[in-house]
Design a protein around this motif. Sequence first.
Motif: not given
Length: 426
Positions: A223-247
């Motif tokens: 499970t993942v929490a992301v602070q800051g949903f801009g370039n870095v946070g948004g792409t990290t969240a997107g790729i992690l969720s593609g790997y099956g992590s729960r954001i």
Amino acid sequence: MVEQKGAAAELCEVTSHFEEVRSRIDNICRKMHIDEGITAKLKNCKRELVVNFPVKMDNGKVRIFTGYRVEHNTDRGPGKGGIRYHPDVNLDETKALAAWMTLKCAVVNLPFGGAKGAVACNPKTLSQGELERLTRRYASEISITIGPESDIPAPDVGTNPQIMAWIMDTYSMNRGYSVLGVVTGKPLEIGGSKGRFDATGRGCVICARLAARHLGLSLDKSTVAVQGFGNVGGTTAGILSGYGSRIIAVSDSSGGVYNEKGLDIKNLLRHKKETGSVLDFKGGENITNAELLGLECDILVPAALEGTICAPNAPSIKAKMIVEGANGPITAEADRILGENRIFIVPDILANAGGVVVSYFEWVQGTQCYFWREDGVRSRLQEVMDNAFREVLEVSQHEKVTMRDAAYMAAIGRIARAIQIRGIFP
Ligand code: NAD
């Protein structure tokens, strides 16, 4: 584009980010018995340029803006580092960011030094015309220091590929020919690299995967929490969720959203684009930035601004590991608290280095006028990040130090050797 710093940042008062970096460099140099002169060189910036320049606004009035370009160190190659547009930037912050760039380029072993630039402005309140005139004038003002062999800017908070295109064009107009290598993070049409836009997030994910393996976790069950949903946070969240992590939560400067079952990142990115914030997303409930930090989760990714995790909020953090997408998100005091709580931290100079790695690839491609396929960019990025992570983990285990200290040791060792070999001129 970043908004005003939010509640999470206001809680954390940091007097000087540069002093925090200096003191860490000092400690590590002492631990490594680095020569006093070399230590002093690393604790100071090579060049600090402050420019106050006029811009014609749409209402016909002239406004003066203040900008900065700092080169911290260029012993291993040209200065490299982004340009930030944010109302609160100042010289101290720019110097800290430049120093982190020197260390970052060394930890992933790129032939670059460290630099950073900034303009104190709120890009959200400027029209496209004002933004272009501000950028072109700032680029002219700092053209005495930037260049493909001396100091190469890139995007950071509040800037984007279009702004890099204006800088490249302004510099090229003054030279009389197109200079592709003067900035990175450019649009593809004028010499940008495939894979640059999501490179920082992709690098964060590579580190998260290696750290998870080291801790016996697996990304598809995390499970993942992301602070800051801009370039870095948004792409990290997107790729992690593609790997099956729960954001389970993300936030921006206006607040956060939470869903225990996992947020739909694609829809959330669309919602943020349409409304300007993550708040009131239908697939989750609103939470505060402070609540996000305190959530039970495996991985926390701070990807907003520096100093958002500090002594008052660090004790609430329950994540098993932190991957620092932002530069300097954790203050020195918070770092100690998190260390005592045995939270595994992948430090910024390693975790978010993916951006500068692909910037280096862009610079190489532009210099050779030979452009690579996206799979080539990705596999080279993977190789560089894998090697750097392994090296830092090895130093950390061998020297029995945190990953942050290990990353600083690997970086400072390389820079100190370069200074030693080059000698002091004259
Ligand atoms: P960005 O402007 O695209 O995104 C920043 C995000 O942080 C925005 O969503 C903003 O609303 C949010 N934010 C600001 N203050 C906040 C707060 N107090 N709490 C929660 N959210 C907050 O910027 P970016 O390019 O994604 O950069 C983010 C961080 O990553 C910065 O520290 C930057 O220096 C670092 N970084 C960026 C890159 C890159 O390639 N863009 C590379 C390396 C490091």
